[in-house]
Design an enzyme around this catalytic site. Structure first.
Site, short mmCIF file in Angstrom:
data_model
loop_
_atom_site.label_atom_id
_atom_site.label_comp_id
_atom_site.label_asym_id
_atom_site.label_seq_id
_atom_site.Cartn_x
_atom_site.Cartn_y
_atom_site.Cartn_z
N GLU A 59 -13.88 0.93 -6.71
CA GLU A 59 -14.12 2.09 -6.21
C GLU A 59 -14.83 2.97 -7.16
OE1 GLU A 59 -10.20 4.17 -5.77
OE2 GLU A 59 -10.97 5.42 -4.46
N LYS A 143 -12.72 6.17 3.06
CA LYS A 143 -11.35 6.17 2.46
C LYS A 143 -10.52 7.00 3.52
CE LYS A 143 -8.51 6.45 -1.54
NZ LYS A 143 -8.85 6.87 -3.16
N CYS A 184 -8.31 1.65 -1.90
CA CYS A 184 -7.37 2.08 -3.01
C CYS A 184 -6.10 2.39 -2.28
CB CYS A 184 -7.94 2.89 -3.75
SG CYS A 184 -6.96 2.88 -5.67
N1 LIG Z 1 -7.97 5.84 -6.13
C1 LIG Z 1 -6.67 5.71 -5.72
O1 LIG Z 1 -6.64 5.95 -4.46
C2 LIG Z 1 -5.84 5.23 -6.52
C3 LIG Z 1 -4.18 5.04 -5.54
C4 LIG Z 1 -3.12 4.81 -6.64
O2 LIG Z 1 -3.19 4.77 -7.80
C5 LIG Z 1 -1.85 4.61 -6.02
O3 LIG Z 1 -0.98 4.72 -6.94
O4 LIG Z 1 -1.93 4.56 -5.05
#
Ligand SMILES: NC(=O)CCC(=O)C(=O)O
Length: 305
Positions: A59, A143, A184
């Site tokens: 990412e 996302k 993520c």
């Molecule tokens: N970049 C993200 O979306 C981080 C997501 C994350 O750390 C989580 O705990 O969920």
């Protein structure tokens, strides 16, 4: 239920995750390093014993990770799903670099994510782009779930300060598998993975960047959960940890099989990891524990779509 073209026959393939380091404020340097590492992943010696078929970046690989940076680094892609896209004329230097590098390396490339500006609405998205070995841009995923959290004394992050969430669920077909996309924080929402799995994805891959607070708690747990509850291969690719950066990524890029075994896992630093994806494991998991055919949508019809 979904009216879809059937998923490709699931064939063995080799997956490479590039846990990229040296991500700084100089976008050109980030792109140059990403290119070098993709070529290294595609050409180098590896413990999987064969050239990877698919290489994955993390990412936000072309800019520092933080809401103030997204609008500054955002690029216009102008991709419409299902429509041919001419990467030769792209206004996006990141798309150009990734397209050329996929072609040069002769691999499928899930090019991590970049901040993307949509000229039609002026909004900025956190967007993954996917290229075939000819360098064609074949899919994107914006996302869907923005990373807005506040754990007092530990971490506060608000992507929605400058980003907008995407509104579609996306996968792409290769000659070896149907691969579902997420990014993520999307991993915390089982619905997204479930829908892609039920659309025939045998493998789900999410570029990600957990942090040193939530990483040790949930990074592995969530990936193994999504793998087991959908009986698919599941993988997330992180940036390397850089303690001089504003955001400390967890690292530990990994690949999990449909039984929940970790096939490969990185440490914190820059590293390329490989995994052999074996369709037999997928078939055996589904035959031995046949939850994919035992669902009771008569009891929970609201999740049957
Ligand atoms: N970049 C993200 O979306 C981080 C997501 C994350 O750390 C989580 O705990 O969920």
């Amino acid at each position: 239920m979904f009216a879809l073209k059937p998923a490709p026959t699931f064939k063995p393939f080799t997956l490479a995750l590039v846990q990229l380091g040296q991500i700084g404020s100089d976008k050109a340097a980030n792109l140059k390093h990403a290119r070098e590492m993709i070529l290294k992943a595609a050409g180098g010696e590896n413990n999987a014993g064969s050239k990877p078929d698919l290489v994955v970046l993390p990412e936000c690989f072309n800019s520092p990770y933080g809401h103030v940076h997204f609008p500054v680094y955002a690029e216009t892609i102008g991709y419409t799903p299902g429509k041919e896209y001419n990467t030769a004329n792209t206004p996006s230097e990141s798309v150009k670099t990734l397209s050329e590098t996929a072609k040069e390396a002769g691999v499928w490339l899930l090019g991590g994510t970049i901040p993307e500006r949509d000229d039609s609405d002026g909004k900025v998205y956190n967007t993954a782009t996917v290229y075939n070995p000819k360098g064609d841009l074949v899919a994107i995923h914006r996302k869907v779930h923005l990373f807005d959290i506040d754990i007092p004394g530990k971490i506060k992050f608000k992507e929605s300060e400058t980003l907008t969430g995407g509104s579609s669920i996306n996968y792409f077909d290769t000659e070896f598998a149907r691969i579902g996309l997420g990014i993520c924080y999307d991993v915390r929402f089982p619905e997204l993975a479930m829908i892609n799995a039920r659309k025939g994805c045998q493998v789900l891959i999410y570029p990600g960047a957990f942090n040193t607070t939530t990483g040790p708690l949930h990074w592995e747990l969530l990936q193994r959960s999504r793998a087991v509850d959908n009986q698919v291969f599941f993988s997330m690719c992180s940036p390397a940890r850089d303690l001089s950066a504003g955001y400390h990524a967890w690292g530990h890029s990994m690949v999990v099989d449909p039984m929940g075994h970790i096939l490969s896992e990185a440490k914190e630093g820059e590293e390329i990891i490989y995994a052999k994806i074996d369709p037999e494991v997928f078939k055996e998991a589904r035959a031995g524990i046949p939850v994919t055919t035992q669902r009771r949508f008569d009891v929970y019809p609201d999740v049957s779509a």
